[in-house]
Design an enzyme around this catalytic site. Structure first.
Site, PDB file in Angstrom:
ATOM      1  N   GLY A  61       0.874  -1.336   0.166  1.00  9.22           N
ATOM      2  CA  GLY A  61      -0.074  -0.205  -0.004  1.00  9.22           C
ATOM      3  C   GLY A  61       0.951   1.082  -0.001  1.00  9.22           C
ATOM      4  N   HIS A  62       2.306   1.091  -0.054  1.00  6.72           N
ATOM      5  CA  HIS A  62       3.086   2.158   0.051  1.00  6.72           C
ATOM      6  C   HIS A  62       3.803   2.234  -1.378  1.00  6.72           C
ATOM      7  CE1 HIS A  62       1.847   2.312   4.210  1.00  6.72           C
ATOM      8  NE2 HIS A  62       2.644   1.267   4.526  1.00  6.72           N
ATOM      9  N   HIS A 216      -0.458   4.635   7.498  1.00  7.39           N
ATOM     10  CA  HIS A 216      -1.409   3.435   7.528  1.00  7.39           C
ATOM     11  C   HIS A 216      -2.833   4.057   7.822  1.00  7.39           C
ATOM     12  CE1 HIS A 216       2.421   1.441   8.736  1.00  7.39           C
ATOM     13  NE2 HIS A 216       2.227   0.700   7.631  1.00  7.39           N
ATOM     14  N   ASP A 389     -23.140  32.809 -33.673  1.00  6.56           N
ATOM     15  CA  ASP A 389     -22.526  33.918 -33.716  1.00  6.56           C
ATOM     16  C   ASP A 389     -21.793  34.187 -34.804  1.00  6.56           C
ATOM     17  OD1 ASP A 389     -20.634  31.860 -33.165  1.00  6.56           O
ATOM     18  OD2 ASP A 389     -19.851  32.814 -31.434  1.00  6.56           O
ATOM     19  N   ASP A 534     -23.901  26.864 -45.070  1.00  3.24           N
ATOM     20  CA  ASP A 534     -23.097  27.001 -44.041  1.00  3.24           C
ATOM     21  C   ASP A 534     -22.798  28.681 -44.073  1.00  3.24           C
ATOM     22  OD1 ASP A 534     -20.846  25.978 -42.438  1.00  3.24           O
ATOM     23  OD2 ASP A 534     -19.853  27.310 -43.805  1.00  3.24           O
TER      24      ASP A 534
END
Length: 548
Positions: A61-62, A216, A389, A534
């Protein structure tokens, strides 16, 4: 699923197996029930005959601790337990037997009861078997004032490196142990976390930020409320500096190890690094290890700092090479070398009292008025296929050009200069990608026109640049569908009237295209595009019609 695990009980075995696939190591069999990793090039009867083996380990876990530090110049081997649980005595003893030759074996252990007891008993049993074993316990955490046994945390990694260095140099077991213990006594560490860790298969417990959490998930020294990264760093750094200065009786140069406890992003660690360097500077902090995950706590969202005095022996040991993949190496801290960016604009297209030509200005204004008056129509077309826009963005460009003409800042006595000036204005003042694309068209065309007064050739080069950078092709339902037909008409000698007709036909053609290959329309369903011109193509057609 919140995290990428398979069976929570198999996490440690899977991560060790993954490492073994990718590195030159040997791994104890799964059937043994032990988790021991050893350098593949290490033989206790060969290398172990004249060089001390360095063995460490503890709960998993480290990561990358401890297996990530197995490599030449650091650990000879590592023994892993389950998540946050010490390996068994039998596993540690088996690890000792695997690596310990006549030169002996040094155990480096974090100061937790389970590790001390299991590694300690394994050492005693190994001695009964005639093996030479010494043990160094690292207790570098200064977060808790009222404990007689400080915890071992990220500083352990620096001790691994120091011990590995001296073992590689061929020092005796007693000397390697002495030097490692001396290094352990000269360093100190502290960490903080915004959130604790979550064990595989479990939900993270809600906790407030704490100073001095254990690796831990143990409760820290106190809850804290830092406002930003600098506050958080100072909460950790200030007591470390105070303790280091008190130990030496003065301010001393330092080596720092900046450790990611598991969950901090690269950006967060870089910010913490900046704050650390900004506060100490290269004079006080000439050497940095990290930032990197070295002694993590699963996914704990926090960091720790380890400080060591910058002294020759430590600097030499920490700077020595190592093949261990988890060791980030040292980084020499220097003052940044700054430079002033070159912002000269010798080819500046806009300037005061720019020369004007009435005919060219009148021609340009025809186009500007036509596009400006098309704002609403173009916005309406764009609202059906995009964000509505297109006309407004073009009007921004029109306004910028008209303003520059009024103030005589846009040269209008030759076409290359005029096109270059328009390109500069559109890039600066017209929003959206269309402004950049049109700026590319005008800028590239201006460069070509300056060398060759062939308009068709110049526009071809400009359109090619637009296509290269923008990615749109004819048929993708963009302004290119009107621009390219107009350019082709000019190439064929059909003049402006022919170009305008071709542009109009190209614009009308976009209404028949149900799929857009580029631009915002490419995200619009086909049924919404059908029958709609377009807006970019429409603008090109109106510009050529105004020129006629």
């Amino acid at each position: 699923m919140k995290r990428f695990y398979n069976d929570a009980d198999a996490v440690v075995d899977e991560l060790l197996a993954a490492e073994a696939h990718l590195r030159s190591v040997r791994l104890s069999t799964h059937a043994s029930g032990m988790r021991i990793m050893v350098r593949a090039d290490w033989c206790r009867n060969e290398q172990g005959a004249d060089k001390v083996a360095v063995l460490s380990g503890g709960g998993a876990g480290h990561e990358p601790a401890h297996a990530g530090f197995v490599g030449e110049g650091m650990l000879t081997g590592a023994v892993s337990g389950s998540i946050f649980a010490s390996p068994s005595v039998e596993a540690v003893l088996a690890g000792i037997r695997e690596v310990c030759g006549t030169a002996g074996c040094l155990l480096i252990v974090k100061n937790y009861t389970g590790d001390r007891l299991n590694f300690g008993l394994a050492a005693e049993r190994a001695r009964l078997e005639g093996l030479k074993v010494e043990m160094v316990i690292v207790s570098d955490d200064i977060a808790l004032d009222d404990v007689t046994q400080p915890r071992g945390i990220a500083g352990t990694v620096a001790v691994h490196k120091v011990a590995g260095y001296y073992a590689t140099q061929g020092h005796s077991l007693s000397e390697v142990a002495r030097l490692a213990e001396d290094a352990a006594g000269r360093l100190m560490s502290m960490g903080m976390a915004l959130e604790g860790a979550a064990l595989p298969g479990q939900t993270r417990e809600e906790r407030r930020p704490e100073l001095g959490l254990g690796i831990h998930n143990e409760t820290g020294a106190r809850e804290v409320s830092p406002d930003n990264a600098r506050d958080a760093l100072n909460l950790v750094l200030s007591p470390l500096l105070e303790a280091m200065d008190a130990r030496h009786g003065k301010r001393v140069p330092l080596i720092a190890l900046l450790n990611n406890l598991g969950c901090c992003s690269s950006q967060e660690m870089s910010t913490l690094t900046f704050d650390l360097l900004d506060q100490l500077g290269p004079e006080r902090l000439p050497m940095l290890i990290g930032p990197a995950p070295m002694m993590t706590s699963l996914d704990m969202h926090g960091f720790s700092i380890t400080l060591l005095p910058f002294e020759d022996d430590l600097a030499t040991a920490l700077s020595a090479p190592s093949t261990a993949p988890g060791w980030p190496g040292i980084r020499h801290v220097t003052a940044p070398a700054w430079f002033e960016p070159d912002t000269r604009d010798e080819q500046r297209a806009l300037y005061d009292n720019a020369p004007q030509n009435d005919a060219m200005t009148a021609c340009l204004n025809k186009v500007l008025v036509a596009i400006g008056e098309s704002r609403e129509a173009l916005d309406e077309l764009d609202a059906r296929t995009g964000d509505g826009d297109a006309g407004s963005s073009l009007k921004e460009g029109v306004d910028a050009i008209q303003k520059a003409l009024r103030h005589q800042r846009l040269p209008a006595d030759n076409w290359p200069a005029l096109l270059a000036g328009i390109g500069e204005l559109l890039a600066r003042d017209m929003g959206g990608s269309s402004g950049v694309l049109l700026s590319i068209l005008f800028t590239a065309s201006a460069a070509e026109l300056a060398n060759n007064d062939d308009w068709a050739h110049a526009l071809t080069q400009g359109a090619n640049r637009m296509q290269t950078y923008g990615g749109a092709q004819p048929g993708d339902r963009t302004m290119m569908d009107a621009l390219w037909p107009a350019i082709r008409a000019l190439e064929q000698g059909k003049g402006l009237e022919g170009a305008a007709r071709a542009a109009r036909e190209g614009a009308e053609y976009t209404a028949t295209l149900a799929n857009a290959g580029a631009g915002r329309s490419s995200y619009v369903p086909a049924d919404r595009l059908e029958g709609v011109i377009d807006p970019g193509a429409e603008a090109i057609a109106r510009a050529f019609e105004a020129l006629v």
